[in-house]
Design an enzyme around this catalytic site. Structure first.
Site, mmCIF file in Angstrom:
data_model
loop_
_atom_site.group_PDB
_atom_site.id
_atom_site.type_symbol
_atom_site.label_atom_id
_atom_site.label_comp_id
_atom_site.label_asym_id
_atom_site.label_seq_id
_atom_site.Cartn_x
_atom_site.Cartn_y
_atom_site.Cartn_z
ATOM 1 N N THR A 1 -8.341 -22.021 -5.712
ATOM 2 C CA THR A 1 -8.886 -20.665 -5.742
ATOM 3 C C THR A 1 -9.834 -20.490 -6.918
ATOM 4 O O THR A 1 -9.490 -20.788 -8.065
ATOM 5 C CB THR A 1 -7.754 -19.629 -5.849
ATOM 6 O OG1 THR A 1 -6.880 -19.773 -4.722
ATOM 7 C CG2 THR A 1 -8.309 -18.214 -5.883
ATOM 8 N N CYS B 1 -10.993 -32.141 -29.617
ATOM 9 C CA CYS B 1 -10.246 -32.928 -28.637
ATOM 10 C C CYS B 1 -9.665 -34.202 -29.229
ATOM 11 O O CYS B 1 -8.836 -34.857 -28.608
ATOM 12 C CB CYS B 1 -11.154 -33.272 -27.453
ATOM 13 S SG CYS B 1 -11.809 -31.824 -26.600
ATOM 14 N N HIS C 1 -16.672 -21.505 -22.318
ATOM 15 C CA HIS C 1 -16.236 -21.028 -23.625
ATOM 16 C C HIS C 1 -17.085 -21.540 -24.780
ATOM 17 O O HIS C 1 -16.826 -21.199 -25.932
ATOM 18 C CB HIS C 1 -14.755 -21.365 -23.859
ATOM 19 C CG HIS C 1 -14.462 -22.792 -24.163
ATOM 20 N ND1 HIS C 1 -14.166 -23.229 -25.438
ATOM 21 C CD2 HIS C 1 -14.396 -23.882 -23.370
ATOM 22 C CE1 HIS C 1 -13.925 -24.527 -25.408
ATOM 23 N NE2 HIS C 1 -14.060 -24.946 -24.171
ATOM 24 N N GLN D 1 -22.377 -28.436 -24.824
ATOM 25 C CA GLN D 1 -22.849 -27.927 -26.110
ATOM 26 C C GLN D 1 -24.304 -27.506 -26.065
ATOM 27 O O GLN D 1 -24.821 -26.953 -27.051
ATOM 28 C CB GLN D 1 -22.664 -28.997 -27.190
ATOM 29 C CG GLN D 1 -21.240 -29.425 -27.429
ATOM 30 C CD GLN D 1 -20.422 -28.378 -28.179
ATOM 31 O OE1 GLN D 1 -20.959 -27.443 -28.761
ATOM 32 N NE2 GLN D 1 -19.108 -28.526 -28.159
ATOM 33 N N SER E 1 -19.758 -25.626 -19.512
ATOM 34 C CA SER E 1 -18.515 -24.989 -19.931
ATOM 35 C C SER E 1 -18.769 -23.535 -20.298
ATOM 36 O O SER E 1 -19.791 -23.209 -20.900
ATOM 37 C CB SER E 1 -17.911 -25.738 -21.117
ATOM 38 O OG SER E 1 -16.764 -25.064 -21.610
ATOM 39 N N ASN F 1 -21.292 -32.984 -29.624
ATOM 40 C CA ASN F 1 -20.376 -31.953 -30.108
ATOM 41 C C ASN F 1 -20.012 -32.119 -31.576
ATOM 42 O O ASN F 1 -19.651 -31.148 -32.237
ATOM 43 C CB ASN F 1 -19.101 -31.940 -29.259
ATOM 44 C CG ASN F 1 -18.414 -33.297 -29.214
ATOM 45 O OD1 ASN F 1 -19.047 -34.312 -28.924
ATOM 46 N ND2 ASN F 1 -17.121 -33.328 -29.498
ATOM 47 N N ALA G 1 -15.706 -28.316 -18.659
ATOM 48 C CA ALA G 1 -16.570 -29.494 -18.724
ATOM 49 C C ALA G 1 -15.802 -30.803 -18.572
ATOM 50 O O ALA G 1 -16.330 -31.780 -18.042
ATOM 51 C CB ALA G 1 -17.342 -29.487 -20.043
ATOM 52 N N THR G 2 -14.548 -30.840 -19.033
ATOM 53 C CA THR G 2 -13.770 -32.072 -18.890
ATOM 54 C C THR G 2 -13.576 -32.423 -17.417
ATOM 55 O O THR G 2 -13.738 -33.583 -17.012
ATOM 56 C CB THR G 2 -12.403 -31.932 -19.591
ATOM 57 O OG1 THR G 2 -12.598 -31.886 -21.002
ATOM 58 C CG2 THR G 2 -11.495 -33.110 -19.260
#
Length: 456
Positions: free
Chosen positions: A294, A380, A256, A234, A254, A206, A126-127
């Site tokens: 890739t 973060c 994870h 989120q 994202s 978040n 996401a960043t």
């Protein structure tokens, strides 16, 4: 999806099985992903960074990351072991099958948010998506659009991207939020200018879990002709998202955060009306030139599997998280007073509960809760000793902002873990308050704000 022999016993202990339909009853999950390893080492102590704990702690930091669902891992394994081709290799079977797997995963991600698969671009997370969206849109339309609108409670990567644009001569409006964490829609509409090129508002915060009114924001942006970007890391798989109904032009996702692997994310980029971005990375032109490099087939396959499972289990997961949130909050409130819930309870994802405990220092509370993995805010920004900028934006006073703890509830969290977290939290809060002269003074009826403290 068939589970590997190695994973099957672990998965069955957690009540796993084949993917269920949204209305199908779900089996009880006896253990969480954090609790299972603790069975093996419960008699052993662990020392990490000088802190000695007995076994692995309960995991309640789901906003930082989630464990990989065993079904997701099982889907990924073949692409590490046998089907390991580069998806961009066009001349042999290995490349063809990897490419087919990537496109299948793309369709699964798109389906979860009501998008066209051609509007999904895989990234590292996401960043990176937020950087492409914020910087990419403004740089592409730099000749006509020089103004960005965002909120003061956005993720740090959005705020830093905006500050970077300011250094390039763009103007940024950082909207305040209300005391419940929600954006003021009238204020947002008033802030839009003829040269506004982007409105960026996080879907689910978040730190405090509040859910912004995405559909209303999208309607305002559509009427004003301004692209609407939302950081939905989120929100994905936790609340229903429909990019067309909500008027979303760009969206960051994202893997994870939804029980998928780390290192993979996706950018939704609307095709009609088309929104253009300037790529932030040069290379071989993969992902139709938006994100060169890739594509990591196993990670993408895992992301797609996580989205498919989330689509099937979202309703069940939401109901279960709601019940566990109520259990956690009621259990703490029944034994501890002077607790403040940060953020709206009405417009909130139930898996996020951010509490401030008056007369308790948050870092001391965290250090005392060694048996529970929780957080005082965003992973973060956890290296900073400053109080959460999100809580400060809500108007929370600095002393209370320092006392906040974020409890994250997820798919594998159990009632037993919640009860243990209640027990440990209550014990530690009472212990710290017993040592706090401020708590004693407050209970004696002394107005702490009226005291003039002398400095030495």
């Amino acid at each position: 999806m068939a589970l590997s022999r190695r994973l099957l016993p672990l998965f069955l202990r957690r009540g796993g099985g084949v993917a269920r339909g949204p209305c199908s009853p779900a089996p009880a999950r006896a253990l969480s992903t954090a609790a299972a390893p603790a069975e093996v080492v419960e008699e052993e102590s662990i020392t990490v960074k000088g802190v000695r704990i007995s076994g692995r702690p309960l995991y309640m930091d789901m906003q930082a990351t989630t464990p990989v669902d065993p079904r997701v891992l099982d889907a990924m394994l073949p692409f590490y072991i046998s089907s390991y081709g580069n998806p961009h290799s066009r001349t042999h079977l290995y490349g063809w099958e990897s490419d087919a797997a990537v496109e299948s995963a793309r369709a699964r991600v798109a389906s979860l948010v009501g998008a066209d698969p051609r509007e999904i671009f895989f990234t590292s997370g996401a960043t990176e998506c937020n950087n492409i969206a914020v910087k990419g849109v403004m740089r592409f339309y730099r000749d006509r659009r020089r103004h960005v609108i965002t909120t003061q409670t956005e993720h740090k990567c959005v705020l830093d991207s905006c500050r970077y644009l300011q250094q390039e001569g763009f103007e940024v409006t950082y909207l305040p939020v209300r005391s419940d964490g929600l954006v003021d829609l009238a204020q947002l509409e008033h802030a839009i200018r003829p040269d506004t090129g982007l409105v960026s508002v996080m879907a689910v915060n978040n730190e405090i879990g509040v859910v912004q009114p995405l559909e209303e924001i999208g309607r305002i942006c559509k009427e004003k002709g301004v692209p609407f970007h939302t950081d939905a890391a989120q929100a994905l798989g936790k609340i229903p998202i429909d990019v067309n109904r909500m008027g979303i032009g760009l969206m960051s996702l994202s893997g994870h955060k939804i029980y998928g692997p780390k290192g993979v994310g996706a950018l939704y980029l609307r095709r009609r009306p088309r929104i253009r971005v300037e790529p932030q990375m040069s290379g071989g032109g993969q992902e139709r030139g938006i994100r060169s490099g890739t594509v990591p087939t196993p990670l993408v396959v895992g992301f797609g599997a996580a989205c498919e499972i989330a689509a099937q289990e979202m309703d069940y997961d939401h109901r279960r998280a709601t019940a566990l949130q109520h259990r956690l909050l009621d259990g703490i409130r029944a034994q501890v007073d002077d607790i403040v819930i940060n953020g709206s309870m009405e417009h909130r994802y139930p898996g996020n509960l951010n509490l401030s405990f008056a007369y308790v220092e948050g870092e001391s509370l965290l250090m005392g809760l060694k048996e529970v993995a929780v957080s005082s805010g965003s992973a973060c920004t956890s290296a900073s000793l400053e109080p959460s900028y999100v809580l400060r934006a809500l108007g929370v006073e600095e002393d209370m902002a320092h006392t906040s703890i974020r409890f994250g509830i997820g798919r594998f969290t159990t009632e037993e873990e919640v009860d243990r977290a209640i027990e440990l939290t209550v014990h530690q809060v009472k212990k710290l308050r017993d040592m706090s002269p401020l708590y004693e003074m407050a209970k004696a009826g002394i107005d702490l704000k009226s005291i003039e403290w002398s400095q030495h």
